[in-house]
Design an enzyme around this catalytic site. Structure first.
Site, short mmCIF file in Angstrom:
data_model
loop_
_atom_site.label_atom_id
_atom_site.label_comp_id
_atom_site.label_asym_id
_atom_site.label_seq_id
_atom_site.Cartn_x
_atom_site.Cartn_y
_atom_site.Cartn_z
N THR A 2 10.22 7.07 2.18
CA THR A 2 8.89 6.46 2.06
C THR A 2 8.08 6.98 3.26
O THR A 2 8.50 7.93 3.92
CB THR A 2 8.97 4.92 2.15
N GLU A 3 7.00 6.28 3.60
CA GLU A 3 6.26 6.64 4.81
C GLU A 3 6.91 6.06 6.07
O GLU A 3 6.40 6.21 7.18
CB GLU A 3 4.81 6.15 4.69
N ASN A 20 7.80 -7.89 2.21
CA ASN A 20 8.19 -6.48 2.36
C ASN A 20 7.54 -5.80 3.56
O ASN A 20 8.13 -4.90 4.16
CB ASN A 20 7.81 -5.73 1.07
N SER A 52 17.30 -4.78 6.13
CA SER A 52 17.72 -3.37 6.26
C SER A 52 19.19 -3.33 6.63
O SER A 52 19.72 -4.27 7.24
CB SER A 52 16.92 -2.70 7.37
N TYR A 76 14.17 -2.81 16.38
CA TYR A 76 14.03 -2.79 14.91
C TYR A 76 15.24 -3.46 14.26
O TYR A 76 15.08 -4.34 13.41
CB TYR A 76 13.86 -1.36 14.40
N GLY A 106 19.39 1.08 2.80
CA GLY A 106 19.64 2.18 3.73
C GLY A 106 18.57 3.24 3.53
O GLY A 106 17.42 2.93 3.16
N LEU A 107 18.96 4.49 3.73
CA LEU A 107 18.02 5.63 3.76
C LEU A 107 17.16 5.73 2.50
O LEU A 107 17.65 6.11 1.43
CB LEU A 107 18.83 6.92 3.94
N THR A 136 0.81 -1.22 0.00
CA THR A 136 0.00 0.00 0.00
C THR A 136 0.84 1.27 0.00
O THR A 136 0.29 2.37 -0.04
CB THR A 136 -0.91 0.03 1.25
N ARG A 161 -2.84 -3.53 5.01
CA ARG A 161 -4.02 -3.37 5.88
C ARG A 161 -4.99 -2.33 5.33
O ARG A 161 -6.17 -2.39 5.62
CB ARG A 161 -3.59 -2.95 7.29
P1 NDP Z 1 6.22 2.31 4.26
O1 NDP Z 1 5.78 2.73 5.62
O2 NDP Z 1 6.06 3.26 3.15
O3 NDP Z 1 5.52 0.93 3.86
C1 NDP Z 1 5.37 -0.11 4.80
C2 NDP Z 1 4.35 -1.11 4.28
O4 NDP Z 1 4.24 -2.16 5.25
C3 NDP Z 1 2.98 -0.50 4.08
O5 NDP Z 1 2.45 -0.97 2.85
C4 NDP Z 1 2.18 -1.04 5.24
O6 NDP Z 1 0.83 -1.27 4.84
C5 NDP Z 1 2.86 -2.38 5.50
N1 NDP Z 1 2.62 -2.85 6.85
C6 NDP Z 1 3.04 -2.33 8.02
N2 NDP Z 1 2.54 -3.04 9.05
C7 NDP Z 1 1.79 -4.03 8.52
C8 NDP Z 1 1.00 -5.07 9.05
N3 NDP Z 1 0.85 -5.26 10.38
N4 NDP Z 1 0.36 -5.90 8.20
C9 NDP Z 1 0.45 -5.72 6.87
N5 NDP Z 1 1.18 -4.75 6.29
C10 NDP Z 1 1.83 -3.91 7.12
O7 NDP Z 1 7.76 1.92 4.44
P2 NDP Z 1 8.81 1.23 3.43
O8 NDP Z 1 8.25 1.05 2.09
O9 NDP Z 1 10.06 1.98 3.58
O10 NDP Z 1 9.00 -0.17 4.16
C11 NDP Z 1 8.96 -1.41 3.48
C12 NDP Z 1 9.99 -2.34 4.09
O11 NDP Z 1 11.29 -1.79 3.85
C13 NDP Z 1 9.87 -2.51 5.60
O12 NDP Z 1 10.07 -3.88 5.92
C14 NDP Z 1 11.02 -1.66 6.14
O13 NDP Z 1 11.48 -2.11 7.39
C15 NDP Z 1 12.03 -1.83 5.04
N6 NDP Z 1 13.09 -0.84 4.98
C16 NDP Z 1 12.81 0.49 4.78
C17 NDP Z 1 13.84 1.40 4.70
C18 NDP Z 1 13.61 2.86 4.56
O14 NDP Z 1 14.54 3.66 4.83
N7 NDP Z 1 12.43 3.30 4.13
C19 NDP Z 1 15.25 0.98 4.74
C20 NDP Z 1 15.41 -0.43 4.97
C21 NDP Z 1 14.38 -1.30 5.04
P3 NDP Z 1 -0.47 -0.96 5.70
O15 NDP Z 1 -0.15 0.19 6.62
O16 NDP Z 1 -1.52 -0.64 4.68
O17 NDP Z 1 -0.74 -2.23 6.40
C1 8X3 Z 2 15.54 1.51 7.71
C2 8X3 Z 2 16.91 2.06 7.66
O1 8X3 Z 2 18.70 3.25 9.03
O2 8X3 Z 2 16.39 3.98 9.31
O3 8X3 Z 2 15.56 0.15 7.86
O4 8X3 Z 2 17.14 1.89 10.24
S1 8X3 Z 2 17.30 2.81 9.15
#
Ligand code: NDP
Ligand code: 8X3
Length: 250
Positions: free
Chosen positions: A185-186, A84, A137, A150, A181-182, A15, A38
């Site tokens: 996104t949301e 993801n 990550s 985390y 890394g960085l 999403t 969700r």
């Molecule tokens: P966003 O917050 O943009 O997206 C996170 C997604 O995870 C959303 O679609 C959300 O959907 C879903 N999500 C969260 N909790 C739940 C749940 N309980 N059940 C189902 N879906 C869930 O963040 P990112 O796109 O950045 O994050 C995606 C992945 O990348 C994560 O695993 C994050 O840890 C990882 N990551 C992100 C980094 C960053 O810097 N952005 C760096 C490294 C890793 P919804 O709320 O609709 O359920």
């Molecule tokens: C997200 C990257 O550095 O914010 O997994 O933990 S950090």
């Protein structure tokens, strides 16, 4: 022929951010995608935008019974699983952090991921071609203040991914731990419990990674010849690097 035609992907957390960009990348490459998350309205918008090649399902990864029922109810077995869905909550030190936040990260990033993977693997293992892409990550490799639970969940995801490879030896299932890394996104808004202005400051003045950058890496991994397995890939923007060890002096 498009890069992923004839493939059916399941992308969790579709999403927003990396998951949503990955769905777009896979559809652009000819795949059909099952997108979960969700937020029903976001899933509806995704389906409206991408059309009948995308199926959607509301799925909360912390609800392990729902995860199992969802996986068991899939009529067709996905041959790409992108685990993801995930989140960080809070930046407090370990002596002050919220245990509810810790539980939710563990339940989403670890428990949800392993339950879905365990439910699907028996059906994926016999396939002639299959991929599991787990979004870990850099926080799973490099500790930082406030990373605590985390970082622990992402270290689990990386190590679980490598162990899956050990268990799946002899099958055609590839497994990759993708470690960004960085990435703007949301993610930071969620981590800071909805504080949009503090979240925006995290990306101020940076030439950060985008969700599309990570989706491109995922797409490239999937497009490699079937005998090639990328075990782990760590990705940072050029503007991010490492710090010296912190030393407290009295
Ligand atoms: P966003 O917050 O943009 O997206 C996170 C997604 O995870 C959303 O679609 C959300 O959907 C879903 N999500 C969260 N909790 C739940 C749940 N309980 N059940 C189902 N879906 C869930 O963040 P990112 O796109 O950045 O994050 C995606 C992945 O990348 C994560 O695993 C994050 O840890 C990882 N990551 C992100 C980094 C960053 O810097 N952005 C760096 C490294 C890793 P919804 O709320 O609709 O359920
Ligand atoms: C997200 C990257 O550095 O914010 O997994 O933990 S950090």
């Amino acid at each position: 022929m498009a890069a992923y035609s004839d493939r059916l992907a399941l992308v969790t957390g579709a999403t927003s951010g990396i998951g949503e960009a990955t769905v777009q990348k896979l559809v652009d490459g000819g795949a059909r995608v099952i997108a979960t998350g969700r937020r029903q309205e976001r899933l509806n918008a995704l389906k409206d935008r991408l059309g009948e090649v995308v199926e959607t399902a509301v799925l909360d990864m912390t609800d392990t019974a729902a995860v199992k029922a969802f996986a068991d109810g899939l009529g067709e077995t996905p041959d790409i699983l992108v685990n993801n869905a995930g989140l960080a909550l809070g930046v407090q030190g370990a002596d002050e952090a919220s245990l509810d936040d810790w539980d939710r990260m563990i339940d989403t990033n670890i428990r949800g991921l392993v339950h879905l993977t365990r439910a699907l693997l028996p059906r994926m293992k016999p396939l002639d071609r299959a991929d599991v892409i787990n979004i870990s990550s850099v926080a799973g490799s490099y500790p930082y203040p406030g990373g605590n639970a985390y970082g622990g969940t992402k270290a689990f995801v990386t190590q679980f991914s490598l162990n899956l490879r050990a268990d799946l030896l002899g099958s055609k299932v590839r497994v990759t731990s993708v470690e960004p890394g960085l990435t703007e996104t949301e993610f930071s808004e969620v981590r800071l419990h909805g504080d949009k202005s503090s979240a925006a400051k995290i990306y101020d003045g940076t030439d950060n990674l985008t969700a599309q950058d990570i989706a491109r890496v995922i797409g490239d991994i999937l497009a490699l010849p079937p005998h090639v397995n990328i075990n782990r890939v760590e990705i940072m923007p050029v503007c991010q690097a490492f710090s010296p060890f912190a030393i407290h002096r009295s």
